[in-house]
Write an enzyme that holds these catalytic residues in place. Structure first.
Site, mmCIF file in Angstrom:
data_model
loop_
_atom_site.group_PDB
_atom_site.id
_atom_site.type_symbol
_atom_site.label_atom_id
_atom_site.label_comp_id
_atom_site.label_asym_id
_atom_site.label_seq_id
_atom_site.Cartn_x
_atom_site.Cartn_y
_atom_site.Cartn_z
ATOM 1 N N ASP A 98 -2.181 2.876 -5.717
ATOM 2 C CA ASP A 98 -3.308 1.946 -5.671
ATOM 3 C C ASP A 98 -4.439 2.458 -4.788
ATOM 4 O OD1 ASP A 98 -1.837 0.206 -7.202
ATOM 5 O OD2 ASP A 98 -1.997 -1.481 -5.812
ATOM 6 N N HIS A 243 0.130 3.969 -1.973
ATOM 7 C CA HIS A 243 -1.315 4.163 -1.895
ATOM 8 C C HIS A 243 -1.586 5.620 -1.551
ATOM 9 C CE1 HIS A 243 -0.659 -0.112 -1.019
ATOM 10 N NE2 HIS A 243 -1.880 -0.340 -1.452
#
Length: 287
Positions: A98, A243
């Protein structure tokens, strides 16, 4: 919006508006219940579909079952060809990232290419897609799934419908300009969604994808801890949330991949995880 987001990831939640016709106590109780449910990723205001259920429903359709179960074995329209995987039989898991791309994403792509692992990238528009256009093109060219994580990471359940539409549409358009293809998947910031978000996602042709395990890498730079948290939660049909913008994450990825391969997992993109089903716009998918 800063490039590095320190917001914890949670789950689905209701739009923060006082329901009419309820007492203040009832409304407060409902809000507290929703917050509790969100933290455990059980959802609150929307239904979710598990990958296995999506596959089963599609397989019941003879035509779908006879089709290419890997959606042409491609992650994107211009992606590299990949070996078909049947997650009805294989022990599949999806690696997702993400809020990128960022400065470490090229190194991550090197790792994924070396280890022949596809991933799904939920890209953030402002200061990411617009700052690293060549990296976005590379993600698509190397066969990974390019997906939408909004333009500025605003919590979609806290804003008005027109703002939700802008957050998603602007990123859709930016990615299409770079790759020639609009995403079909999106991940709402913090996993927070509701019926309004689902309806707008449906209008834009976007399915919503949540997750089953997160290393909470926004809260630590300890790569060993990120690896441990990920491996502790990994299971069949899992969707891993990481992430690629945090310093400890990319160094943890080789160890995560190697250990999960030892455990017999096959890495797939999210569309591959759902196949022979095709992601349905507006639907929320979560293991």
């Amino acid at each position: 919006m800063p490039a590095r987001l320190r917001t914890p990831e949670t789950g689905t939640s209701k739009r923060r508006r006082e329901p009419r016709g309820r007492t203040a106590l009832a409304a407060a109780t409902a809000t507290a219940l929703c917050a509790t449910l969100a933290l455990t990723l059980t959802g609150c205001s929307v239904d979710t579909v598990a990958p296995a259920d999506a596959r089963s429903a599609a397989a019941s359709d003879t035509k779908a079952a006879e089709g290419d179960i890997n959606n042409d074995a491609k992650s994107g329209a211009k992606g590299e060809q990949r070996r078909p995987v049947d997650c009805r039989e294989a022990k599949c898991i999806a690696l997702t990232f993400d809020a990128g791309p960022g400065k470490d994403t090229p190194k991550l792509l090197d790792i994924l290419k070396e280890k022949q692992v596809p991933a799904t990238f939920f890209l953030l528009g402002h200061k990411h897609v617009d700052r690293y256009p060549d990296v976005v093109r590379r993600i698509a060219a190397e066969g990974h799934e390019v997906a939408n994580h909004t333009w500025t990471h605003r919590i979609l359940t806290d804003i008005e419908p027109d703002e939700i539409r802008r957050e998603l549409s602007r990123t859709q358009d930016a990615i299409e300009r770079l790759t020639g293809r609009k995403p079909t998947l999106m991940r709402p910031p913090q996993g927070r969604t509701d019926d309004t978000v689902s309806e707008i996602s449906r209008e834009l042709g976007l399915s919503q994808v949540l997750w089953s395990v997160t290393a909470k890498d926004y809260s630590t730079t300890d790569s060993a801890l990120i690896r441990k948290r990920t491996l502790d939660g990994a299971d069949k049909d899992g969707i891993i949330l990481l992430h690629d913008i945090y310093d400890g994450t990319v160094p943890a990825v080789p160890g995560i991949i190697d250990e999960l391969k030892k455990r017999g997992f096959t890495f797939v993109t999210v569309p591959q995880l759902l196949a022979p089903a095709e992601p349905q716009p507006g639907t929320v998918y979560r293991p």
